[in-house]
Design an enzyme around this catalytic site. Structure first.
Site, short mmCIF file in Angstrom:
data_model
loop_
_atom_site.label_atom_id
_atom_site.label_comp_id
_atom_site.label_asym_id
_atom_site.label_seq_id
_atom_site.Cartn_x
_atom_site.Cartn_y
_atom_site.Cartn_z
N ASP A 67 34.14 -27.53 37.96
CA ASP A 67 33.08 -27.53 38.80
C ASP A 67 32.23 -26.48 38.56
OD1 ASP A 67 35.13 -25.74 39.48
OD2 ASP A 67 35.59 -26.91 41.49
N ASN A 136 42.04 -26.26 52.73
CA ASN A 136 41.78 -27.64 53.38
C ASN A 136 42.30 -28.63 52.47
OD1 ASN A 136 40.00 -27.41 51.29
ND2 ASN A 136 38.25 -27.63 52.87
N HIS A 138 41.71 -29.27 49.34
CA HIS A 138 40.69 -29.94 48.20
C HIS A 138 41.21 -29.42 46.79
CE1 HIS A 138 38.12 -25.59 48.07
NE2 HIS A 138 38.95 -25.56 47.20
N GLU A 143 36.08 -31.84 48.64
CA GLU A 143 36.58 -31.54 50.05
C GLU A 143 37.24 -32.66 50.96
OE1 GLU A 143 36.32 -28.50 50.41
OE2 GLU A 143 34.45 -27.59 50.43
#
Ligand code: F6R
Length: 275
Positions: A67, A136, A138, A143
């Site tokens: 990313d 979380n 990811h 996400e």
């Protein structure tokens, strides 16, 4: 999913680095998928050391990062281009043209996403994908509620991820809220996946990934579908697992079986005593 529970973060870095080195010994022209963040820093340090001492060469390897922030110039100190240069690329023998990250500073980000997918395909696909995990759940910047079949695309970051990454930015510095990320479908096409997680803050996400239901609420749970994923975690990150003892038992049996058959599984530096 092979779950390897190690005593501490340093052992996780050693395990990961040994696996990358073995991958490059087996196939020097391997295509590596790389991650950023705090977790792989110690692993990259070990790879730099391995390259300096001649234990491994990256001269024929190719890399694709997961990313990059959207809207950050690649020379911006917080860009993942700079992170990779700083932690790895500037210190190993990889030709710069063999390294790729999504182009977050391009005018046409949509075209950049399609181009990234095309380049990964043209390389023959990723042999070993390195991953971290967000609190979380990811992976990359996929996400919660990301499509489990998603491809490289633009994602809006959750407030939780923005808050987690705020530590890298000065108070007056503008923090990006969007990124280009490989999709979950893209990640799942890697031949082998190595996910690292360390520290108590990751314990909940790790247990949801390994033991929770498969679903978009925990994107990392999609790795349950992958036939060759290794999860290397320290004791703290493993602390929420219901079946932690069982994974340690399985790993010990696995090592003994490999020893009896004369085969080796990388890396060989697993602790042999019960922790
Ligand atoms: C980084 C990435 C992220 C991180 C994750 C964990 O390229 O894709 O998914 O792996 O946010 O970050 P750290 O290691 O900083 O806790």
């Amino acid at each position: 999913m092979r779950v390897v529970i190690l005593p501490n973060a340093e052992a996780v870095a050693r395990f990961g680095a040994d696996l990358v080195v073995e991958q490059l010994h087996t196939r020097p022209d391997s295509v590596l998928g790389l991650a950023t963040g705090s977790t792989p820093v110690a692993l990259y340090k070990r790879l730099v050391q391995a390259c300096r001492t001649g234990r491994v060469s990256f001269s024929r390897a190719r890399t694709f990062n997961l990313d990059e922030y959207l809207g950050l110039e690649r020379c911006h100190p917080q860009s993942y281009h700079q992170y990779m240069r700083h932690h790895l690329f500037a210190h190993i023998d990889i030709p710069p043209e063999h390294t790729a990250l999504p182009a977050g500073d391009t005018e046409d980000a949509f075209a950049a996403c399609e181009d990234y997918e095309r380049r990964i395909r043209a390389s023959g696909g990723i042999d070993l994908q390195l991953l971290g995990i967000g609190r979380n759940g990811h992976i990359g910047f996929n996400e919660p509620t990301s499509s489990l079949g998603s491809r490289t695309r633009i994602k809006t970051l959750t407030q939780a991820t923005i808050d987690d990454n705020a530590r890298f930015y000065k108070d007056d510095e503008c923090q990006p809220h969007m990124a280009i990320t490989m999709g979950i479908g893209t990640i799942l096409e890697a031949r082998r996946i190595l996910l690292l997680a360390t520290g108590p803050a990751k314990a909940k996400a790790v247990s949801r990934m390994i033991e929770g239901p498969l679903g978009a609420f925990c994107p990392a749970s999609a790795l349950q579908l992958h036939p060759d994923t290794i999860v290397a975690i320290d004791q703290a990150a493993a602390s929420n697992l219901v079946h932690g003892d069982f994974y340690q038992h399985v790993e010990k049996e696995h090592q003994q079986l490999l020893g009896r058959t004369g085969r080796h599984s990388a890396p060989l530096s697993l602790p042999t005593t019960k922790q």
